[in-house]
Design an enzyme around this catalytic site. Structure first.
Site, short mmCIF file in Angstrom:
data_model
loop_
_atom_site.label_atom_id
_atom_site.label_comp_id
_atom_site.label_asym_id
_atom_site.label_seq_id
_atom_site.Cartn_x
_atom_site.Cartn_y
_atom_site.Cartn_z
CD GLU A 123 -9.46 -7.48 -1.23
OE1 GLU A 123 -8.49 -6.97 -1.79
OE2 GLU A 123 -10.22 -6.84 -0.49
NE ARG A 171 -0.92 -5.29 -0.98
CZ ARG A 171 -2.11 -4.82 -1.31
NH1 ARG A 171 -3.21 -5.47 -0.98
NH2 ARG A 171 -2.24 -3.71 -1.99
CB CYS A 219 -9.75 -3.45 -9.25
SG CYS A 219 -9.97 -4.23 -7.65
NE ARG A 271 -6.18 0.54 -3.59
CZ ARG A 271 -5.58 0.30 -4.77
NH1 ARG A 271 -5.37 1.27 -5.62
NH2 ARG A 271 -5.18 -0.93 -5.07
CG ASN A 280 -2.75 -5.29 -5.72
OD1 ASN A 280 -2.31 -5.67 -6.79
ND2 ASN A 280 -3.21 -4.07 -5.53
CG ASP A 281 -5.11 -7.70 -0.33
OD1 ASP A 281 -4.08 -7.78 0.35
OD2 ASP A 281 -5.81 -6.68 -0.38
CG HIS A 341 -2.08 -0.99 0.90
ND1 HIS A 341 -2.13 -2.23 1.46
CD2 HIS A 341 -3.13 -0.92 0.05
CE1 HIS A 341 -3.18 -2.87 1.00
NE2 HIS A 341 -3.80 -2.10 0.13
C1 PEP Z 1 -6.18 -5.62 -4.34
O1 PEP Z 1 -6.02 -6.22 -3.28
O2 PEP Z 1 -5.81 -6.07 -5.45
C2 PEP Z 1 -6.83 -4.31 -4.38
C3 PEP Z 1 -7.17 -3.72 -5.49
O3 PEP Z 1 -7.04 -3.69 -3.18
P1 PEP Z 1 -5.86 -2.98 -2.36
O4 PEP Z 1 -4.65 -2.94 -3.23
O5 PEP Z 1 -6.37 -1.64 -2.01
O6 PEP Z 1 -5.72 -3.87 -1.19
MG MG Z 2 -6.99 -5.54 -1.54
#
Ligand code: PEP
Ligand code: MG
Length: 571
Positions: free
Chosen positions: A420, A454, A491, A285, A443-444, A177
């Site tokens: 996710e 991550r 996303c 977000r 991402n998650d 993040h």
């Molecule tokens: C993700 O996890 O891919 C996502 C888009 O949410 P964030 O990156 O805000 O956790």
């Molecule tokens: Mg996420």
């Protein structure tokens, strides 16, 4: 390019110095001055905050003012200075350590929660005594490169306003993040894999070449000149990419359109270009509203923000994700709650369903803003259907209240869920019956599937986006969505990766939502892809057994498309 400012977890290097009896008074005066200045600064900040966000938001400073002017604590420090004949900052730090130790052991949650405020106050008092005072609210005197282990999104946002032109961190990475915020602010950074803190001292000139991932410490004149030129060319690039784009038409060679969306963390710089190019918001977000101020905006403030963005983008869709706090986006507020394993802890929808008032005011604000008809609500970190059911119940209740009060809202507002967490992907067939759309947060999903943090560069080799298990979960979610007639977006960062685009198109993904600066390139890329070939390609990829094989297939397809070679990129 800037001067390093090394921020350590223990920010101050305080040494013990013995002092002659005659200097005791002097040390006490230094202590009193520093704490008095801190109190005055806090009062000014409090008043400013009250004007900007109202009295309730400014309350957090009251606690800090109380701590900074705590006579009992100051008396203990003074006694230490006099008895042990030591310098003020050392006496202060020792007394502080004792206090924090005591509070940490306390059963009283309220007392434990004070630790965070105590640290914030003490950092200011110590920095004044040590003369490290240049980081005032106007920022550092010179362009500064922050060096540290890792920063929270909130810290990044606060520092970005203070003449910080680069970040150099030992932890984190592009999918962390911290990485996402730094990128959305357009600030160069290098992360992970090197122990920067040991080589660098505050004040050292540094250049970060974010494109190459290079860090140049103590650059010579020639290098500086060179980089000044490069910087002048690059600085306006992210926005220019969008500014220069005439249109965005993500249509495959065979005519299949793919929707594109923008991921936004901070509203503003990209909006007008996105609207001109006809791109809506695939992921907003909202937790960044909190990070920016370190206080939760109330319903009214959120309503204004959400309705403004919805009206601005209308009729383009705006997907508002409810607060995703916790995990590596720990806020300094929630950071008071220590968890040994925050990524597996109290995060996203879990926080929302426990902090009901917070969730309620956010949902009310979103629903009220939905009168314009183009808002979608998205819920993060869902791991079980019960969380959706509970959220839906709350949404229905708020809808009834709004109807009773004759407040307009979109009766058919689409409610979606982030896929996710592996359990969500594995039960996607059931979840799809409960919601109106899916958004796959890769991402998650990668982090939780591969059990690889991550933000932790030590395990980045395990964080494999192209692992067959990750692809299987994505496929499951897409199939379940389409079986139930609902659309699906990707996303996470994978959405903007050209090498993966043929696979996503082949799976039948409806929308890719990404960092705005990537949109023109990805749209152009999509226009070179044949979706019928992509479908065959995706089935072949789904049969591959290792990350290496998948990555090779992605790369080969990429090369074929790039070179527009005759023949097929599907083998
Ligand atoms: C993700 O996890 O891919 C996502 C888009 O949410 P964030 O990156 O805000 O956790
Ligand atoms: Mg996420």
């Amino acid at each position: 390019m800037g001067e390093a400012q090394v921020i350590r977890d223990h920010a101050f290097h305080v040494v013990r110095r013995s002092i002659p009896a005659g200097r005791v008074k002097n040390e006490i005066a230094r202590l009193r001055n520093a704490s008095q200045t801190t109190v005055e600064e806090l009062r000014t900040t409090r008043n400013k905050a009250a004007r900007a966000i109202g009295d309730s938001g400014a309350n957090i400073f009251d606690a800090q003012i109380m701590i900074a002017s705590d006579e009992e604590f100051l008396e203990s420090v003074i006694q230490r200075i006099s008895k042990e004949r030591i310098n003020a900052e050392y006496a202060y730090q020792e007394t502080l350590g004792d206090t924090i130790d005591r509070l940490e052991k306390s059963d009283d949650l309220y007392l434990r929660q004070m630790i965070h405020d105590i640290r914030a106050v003490s950092e200011r008092v110590l920095s004044l005594m040590l003369g490290v005072g240049q980081d005032d609210e106007n920022g550092f005197n010179r362009p500064t490169i922050l060096v540290g282990r890792i920063f929270s999104p909130g810290q990044v946002m606060a520092y970005a306003k203070r003449n910080v032109v680069g970040f150099l961190t030992e932890e984190g990475g592009p999918a962390s993040h911290m990485g996402l915020v730094i990128r959305s602010l357009g600030i160069p950074a290098a992360m992970g894999d090197f122990s920067v803190g040991e080589q660098l001292t505050t004040g050292t000139p540094v250049i970060i070449d974010g494109n190459k991932g290079d860090v140049i410490i103590n650059p010579d004149l020639e290098t500086r000149r060179n980089y000044r030129r490069i910087r002048a060319q690059k600085q306006s690039q992210p926005l220019n990419v969008l500014r220069q784009a005439r249109s965005i038409t993500p249509v495959c060679v065979d005519g299949r359109p793919i929707k594109l969306g923008a991921n936004l963390e901070i509203p503003g710089p990209f909006d007008d270009h996105l609207i001109r190019l006809g791109v809506g918001v695939g992921l907003y977000r909202t937790e960044f509203l909190y990070f920016a101020k370190q206080v939760f905006p109330d319903e009214e403030e959120q309503y204004l923000i959400y309705s403004r963005i919805a009206e601005k983008f209308h009729p383009l869709p705006v997907t508002l994700r409810t607060f995703d706090l916790g995990g590596d986006k720990y806020s300094d507020h929630l950071g008071k709650i220590r968890e040994d394993n925050p990524a597996l802890g109290w995060r996203g929808i879990r926080v929302a369903l426990d902090a009901t008032e917070l969730f309620r005011s956010q949902l009310r604000a979103m629903l009220r803003a939905s009168a314009s008809g183009n808002i979608r609500i998205l819920m993060p970190m869902v791991s079980d259907a019960s969380e959706i059911i509970a959220s839906m119940k709350l949404i229905e209740k708020i809808k009834r209240e709004l109807r009773r009060s004759k407040i307009q809202f979109d009766e058919d507002i689409p409610i979606g869920v982030m896929i996710e967490v592996p359990s969500a992907a594995l039960s996607a067939d059931y979840l799809a019956e409960l919601v109106d759309f899916f958004s796959i947060g890769t991402n998650d999903l990668v982090q939780y599937t591969m059990a690889a943090d991550r933000s932790n560069h030590r395990v980045s080799k395990y964080y494999n986006s192209a692992h067959p298990s990750v692809l299987k979960l994505i496929q499951m979610a897409v199939l379940a969505a389409h079986d139930n007639g609902i659309p699906v977006t990707i996303c996470g960062e994978m959405a903007g990766n050209k090498e993966m685009a043929p696979f996503f198109i082949g799976l039948g993904v409806d929308e890719l939502s990404m960092n705005p600066t990537l949109l023109p390139g990805v749209a152009d890329w999509i226009s070179r892809i044949n979706s019928i070939e992509a479908k065959r390609f995706a089935s072949r990829v789904m049969r591959l057994t290792t990350t290496e094989k998948v990555s090779r297939a992605f790369r080969e397809a990429y090369d074929y498309i790039k070179q527009q070679k005759k023949g097929s990129w599907i083998r």
